[in-house]
Write a protein that holds these residues in place. Structure first.
Motif: not given
Length: 144
Positions: A1-30
């Motif tokens: 059970m503890k392992n399941s909670v730890a895995i879920l927590l790690c997955a949520l943290i991973g999703l949160a960090s990906a969600a924080d990523y700011k997509l770059r635009t054409a202007e950003d690229l130039q």
């Protein structure tokens, strides 16, 4: 059970960090291309090659690519590729991001060779480019 909670927590943290990523635009690229080009003394001859997806094995090009990856928050010099950020940036409008992630992971090595950061970033870039040139071309054309 503890392992399941730890895995879920790690997955949520991973999703949160990906969600924080700011997509770059054409202007950003130039803007980033210009900054990295100037910082690395990229010549007009090299720019002409880059425009047709030719990236020679030289320090200027490797440093230029690493600079763009760093500024786009896709690569860290000591930790390597940020796979979730790459998926977010390159997978815009794609439904099957899982397949894209698998392709990115194949090229985002852990630098077992202990290469300098510019060589490491460039190696991953060239690998991904060789496997997904149409995707990269489409992404860049949208941004030009």
């Amino acid at each position: 059970m503890k392992n399941s909670v730890a895995i879920l927590l790690c997955a949520l943290i991973g999703l949160a960090s990906a969600a924080d990523y700011k997509l770059r635009t054409a202007e950003d690229l130039q803007k980033t291309r210009k900054e990295c080009g100037e910082a690395n003394k990229v010549t007009e001859a090299l720019v002409a090659k880059y425009k047709v997806f030719e990236y020679p094995e030289d320090d200027i090009t490797r440093n230029y690519i690493k600079c763009i990856f760093n500024k786009f928050d896709l690569f860290e010099d000591t930790k390597g590729f940020k796979v979730d950020n790459l998926v977010a940036q390159l997978g815009q409008g794609k439904e099957d991001k899982a397949a894209l992630k698998v392709d990115i992971e194949k090229c985002a090595d852990k630098n077992e060779q202990k290469s300098p950061a510019n060589v490491w970033a460039f190696r991953g870039f060239k690998c991904f480019l060789s496997k997904n040139l149409p995707l990269v071309q489409a992404a860049v054309q949208k941004k030009n």
